[in-house]
Design a protein around this motif. Structure first.
Motif, PDB file in Angstrom:
ATOM      1  N   ASP A   1      -0.707  10.963 -41.422  1.00  0.00           N
ATOM      2  CA  ASP A   1      -1.753  11.985 -41.421  1.00  0.00           C
ATOM      3  C   ASP A   1      -3.037  11.505 -42.094  1.00  0.00           C
ATOM      4  O   ASP A   1      -3.801  12.298 -42.655  1.00  0.00           O
TER       5      ASP A   1
ATOM      6  N   SER B   1      -6.528  11.075 -37.407  1.00  0.00           N
ATOM      7  CA  SER B   1      -6.199  12.023 -36.331  1.00  0.00           C
ATOM      8  C   SER B   1      -5.973  11.228 -35.046  1.00  0.00           C
ATOM      9  O   SER B   1      -6.325  10.042 -34.960  1.00  0.00           O
ATOM     10  N   SER B   2      -5.392  11.887 -34.045  1.00  0.00           N
ATOM     11  CA  SER B   2      -5.139  11.192 -32.773  1.00  0.00           C
ATOM     12  C   SER B   2      -6.459  10.789 -32.122  1.00  0.00           C
ATOM     13  O   SER B   2      -6.546   9.745 -31.471  1.00  0.00           O
ATOM     14  N   GLU B   3      -7.522  11.617 -32.318  1.00  0.00           N
ATOM     15  CA  GLU B   3      -8.832  11.269 -31.753  1.00  0.00           C
ATOM     16  C   GLU B   3      -9.392  10.014 -32.433  1.00  0.00           C
ATOM     17  O   GLU B   3      -9.951   9.125 -31.771  1.00  0.00           O
ATOM     18  N   GLN B   4      -9.230   9.955 -33.773  1.00  0.00           N
ATOM     19  CA  GLN B   4      -9.703   8.770 -34.504  1.00  0.00           C
ATOM     20  C   GLN B   4      -8.923   7.514 -34.089  1.00  0.00           C
ATOM     21  O   GLN B   4      -9.496   6.435 -33.955  1.00  0.00           O
ATOM     22  N   GLU B   5      -7.610   7.703 -33.865  1.00  0.00           N
ATOM     23  CA  GLU B   5      -6.784   6.567 -33.437  1.00  0.00           C
ATOM     24  C   GLU B   5      -7.285   6.033 -32.092  1.00  0.00           C
ATOM     25  O   GLU B   5      -7.448   4.817 -31.916  1.00  0.00           O
ATOM     26  N   GLU B   6      -7.572   6.948 -31.163  1.00  0.00           N
ATOM     27  CA  GLU B   6      -8.071   6.535 -29.843  1.00  0.00           C
ATOM     28  C   GLU B   6      -9.429   5.843 -29.962  1.00  0.00           C
ATOM     29  O   GLU B   6      -9.701   4.850 -29.277  1.00  0.00           O
TER      30      GLU B   6
ATOM     31  N   GLN C   1      -2.273  -2.545 -33.878  1.00  0.00           N
ATOM     32  CA  GLN C   1      -2.013  -1.247 -33.247  1.00  0.00           C
ATOM     33  C   GLN C   1      -0.941  -0.473 -34.013  1.00  0.00           C
ATOM     34  O   GLN C   1      -1.033   0.750 -34.186  1.00  0.00           O
TER      35      GLN C   1
ATOM     36  N   GLU D   1      -1.691   7.101 -38.536  1.00  0.00           N
ATOM     37  CA  GLU D   1      -1.694   8.405 -37.834  1.00  0.00           C
ATOM     38  C   GLU D   1      -0.440   9.202 -38.204  1.00  0.00           C
ATOM     39  O   GLU D   1      -0.506  10.404 -38.449  1.00  0.00           O
ATOM     40  N   GLU D   2       0.710   8.504 -38.324  1.00  0.00           N
ATOM     41  CA  GLU D   2       1.965   9.156 -38.737  1.00  0.00           C
ATOM     42  C   GLU D   2       1.853   9.703 -40.160  1.00  0.00           C
ATOM     43  O   GLU D   2       2.451  10.713 -40.508  1.00  0.00           O
TER      44      GLU D   2
ATOM     45  N   ALA E   1      -1.096   3.180 -35.810  1.00  0.00           N
ATOM     46  CA  ALA E   1      -0.088   4.208 -35.492  1.00  0.00           C
ATOM     47  C   ALA E   1       0.559   4.744 -36.776  1.00  0.00           C
ATOM     48  O   ALA E   1       0.797   5.954 -36.910  1.00  0.00           O
TER      49      ALA E   1
END
Length: 568
Positions: free
Chosen positions: A18, A21-26, A8, A15-16, A12
């Protein structure tokens, strides 16, 4: 949740950065099924186009480490100077630099904290962990693996096939500058290097020229050629070592710097010695591998107790430390390892050697040259006027050298040297034979270390053995052990070249001088009495130390008895 905590954190960090994206992370966090480390890597690279290096950076940040691109690192002769090659390969670590008192080491596994602690104990340096990709670290080691050198083609060029000389004309091989002879000389050296040879023996027999390698202390025949090849091959090797090819009646010594004659990345020197034999001129070449630098002291086979004692002794400000044993028993390697450990900008170290086997960084080394009067004694005398803290003398072999060495040890210098005796206590009698007074010996001596090298049993194919009869009796008497030991596999395996043994380990007899010993030396006590005193004060004999290696599964009972038989 399909992902663990560390995985995880990697998501994260991407995502930091770049890269996700936050959608891809979810979406990744909600992926059904168990995503192991490799499965997650594949998903990120295939589905989300994350590059190898981006993934490495994210993993490093997740573990609080700095990333390192191993692909850009070039392995050099100094890479494995502090940490042995075998240890690095086994633990998938790669030393990439040193800054002050810190070693920079790339790890494939970020959780290997115990390995970092082990490296710190071995080197005495603090370890800075970096993170690299295991595939790239493995690739670096694969490039340094042994390469099999074939002789068939060069033998065919010479017009023979391993001893068939019917069609061979002597005039074809009369020139040491002929192509096939040059190629043969290079192939022999390359093959010996990749096979882990310490010495190459080129021996003219009545009908054959025999090439033998000494590997792990045991000679084995490698190549048999027609005797007609002998003159040209030895002459070629003499040219490489800058020796006189016209002089065949007297022994000669020289040195081959092999990188001048090969296109392969083999940086070795060879110490060569020729001698006139009954069927022609023979030659022995000792391989001095510049890429295989000195090992740290803990890797030389010292027991924990002996290592603690020895480290304490080599840090004394003055006195004499002697190493005893026959040629090829590892004395030079131990002395170099000791010098490497105590070497620092605050101390001046001078050595006089015959020859200089390994070049040590930060240490002033002198090559002895007896022909012009530069002997051990002459060099020592000059060193005493040059403000050294530590002096290494290659060997004490005469009265003059012994006298000056002891004088140096008594006047504020730490002096290390070697002596040819069978065990530690008999070194006192040897110095007395050289004309040194017993009270001078007792006043200057710190310790004597006698050593041998015994073959390591191959861990890949060794077989368990319950000791019986004499084996059990000797083990119980010497070290109080009656449990399981190991024997070598008679047919061996590919890893040990079907010998059952691979590599060698040192056994040591460390006699530290104390008050009781000083009193006995001053009285002129016999060697047997000195040995009894040393054993009573905790000295472990070579025989006992060899059996400890058997108990620990490092070697075999047969090898222990062959190397250090029990005292009569």
């Amino acid at each position: 949740m399909a992902l663990g905590k560390v995985q995880q954190q990697i998501i994260a960090k991407l995502e930091e950065m770049d890269r996700l994206s936050s959608e891809q992370e979810e979406a990744i966090l909600g992926t059904p099924g168990d995503l192991t480390g490799e499965a997650l890597d594949k998903l990120l690279q295939d589905e989300y186009k994350i590059t190898d290096f981006q993934l490495l950076v994210a993993k490093a940040r997740a573990h609080g480490l700095a990333p390192y691109n191993v692909q850009r690192y070039q392995i050099s002769p100094t890479t494995f100077e502090r940490i042995p090659h075998d240890f690095c390969q086994q633990n998938l670590v790669l030393p990439v630099g040193q800054v002050g008192n810190f070693l920079l080491v790339v790890f494939a596994n970020p959780f290997e904290v115990a390995v970092a602690t082990k490296i710190q104990e071995m080197t005495g340096k603090k370890v800075v962990r970096l993170l690299g990709r295991d595939r790239e670290i493995r690739d670096k080691f694969s490039k340094t693996q042994q390469i099999e050198v074939q002789f068939t083609d060069v033998v065919e060029k010479i017009g023979i096939e391993f001893g068939a000389a019917e069609d061979l004309k002597e005039e074809d091989l009369a020139s040491e500058e002929s192509g096939p002879i040059i190629e043969l000389a290079n192939r022999i050296i390359e093959d010996a290097y990749f096979a882990g040879t310490s010495d190459i023996h080129i021996e003219p027999w009545e009908k054959d020229l025999v090439v033998r390698y000494r590997i792990d202390g045991v000679c084995q025949e490698k190549l048999r050629l027609p005797i007609k090849v002998a003159g040209a091959l030895v002459a070629r090797l003499k040219i490489m070592g800058n020796l006189d090819i016209a002089e065949r009646r007297l022994p000669q010594d020289g040195r081959i710097i092999f990188k001048q004659f090969t296109k392969k990345s083999i940086d070795i020197d060879l110490r060569i010695s020729t001698s006139p034999l009954n069927h022609g001129e023979g030659m022995v070449m000792r391989i001095l591998d510049k890429q295989k630098s000195t090992l740290p002291l803990p890797m030389l086979g010292f027991t924990e107790a002996n290592l603690t004692l020895y480290r304490k002794v080599i840090r004394q400000p003055y006195g004499m430390i002697l190493h005893c044993g026959p040629t090829g028993s590892g004395k030079s390697m131990t002395l170099y390892a000791a010098l490497n450990e105590i070497n620092s900008p605050e101390v001046v170290i001078r050595t006089v050697e015959d020859p200089i086997e390994y070049t040590l960084s930060g240490i002033n080394q002198m090559q002895m040259h007896r022909q012009i009067g530069l002997t051990f004694a002459a060099a020592l005398r000059s060193f005493l006027r040059q403000d050294p803290d530590i002096i290494l003398v290659g060997e004490i072999r005469d009265h003059e050298t012994a006298e000056i060495a002891i004088e140096a040890a008594l006047t504020g210098h730490l002096l290390l040297s070697t002596l040819h005796t069978n065990d530690a206590p008999s070194s006192i009698a040897r110095l007395t034979d050289l004309g040194v007074e017993p009270f001078m010996i007792s006043a200057s001596m710190l310790c004597v270390c006698s050593q041998r090298l015994m073959r390591r049993v191959c861990k890949n194919c060794r077989q368990p053995l319950e000791p019986q009869g004499r084996e059990k009796e000797l083990l119980e008497k010497a070290i109080g052990w009656s449990g399981q030991i190991f024997k070598h596999h008679p047919k061996g395996c590919v890893r040990c070249n079907h010998t059952g043994y691979k590599g060698r380990v040192g056994i040591h007899e460390l006699m530290v001088i104390n008050e009781e010993m000083i009193e006995a030396i001053n009285k002129g006590s016999e060697t047997a009495e000195l040995k009894r005193i040393a054993v009573r004060n905790g000295m472990m004999t070579l025989h006992q130390d060899s059996l400890l290696k058997v108990k620990e599964g490092i070697s075999t009972f047969e090898e222990a008895l062959a190397t250090a038989p029990p005292d009569l």
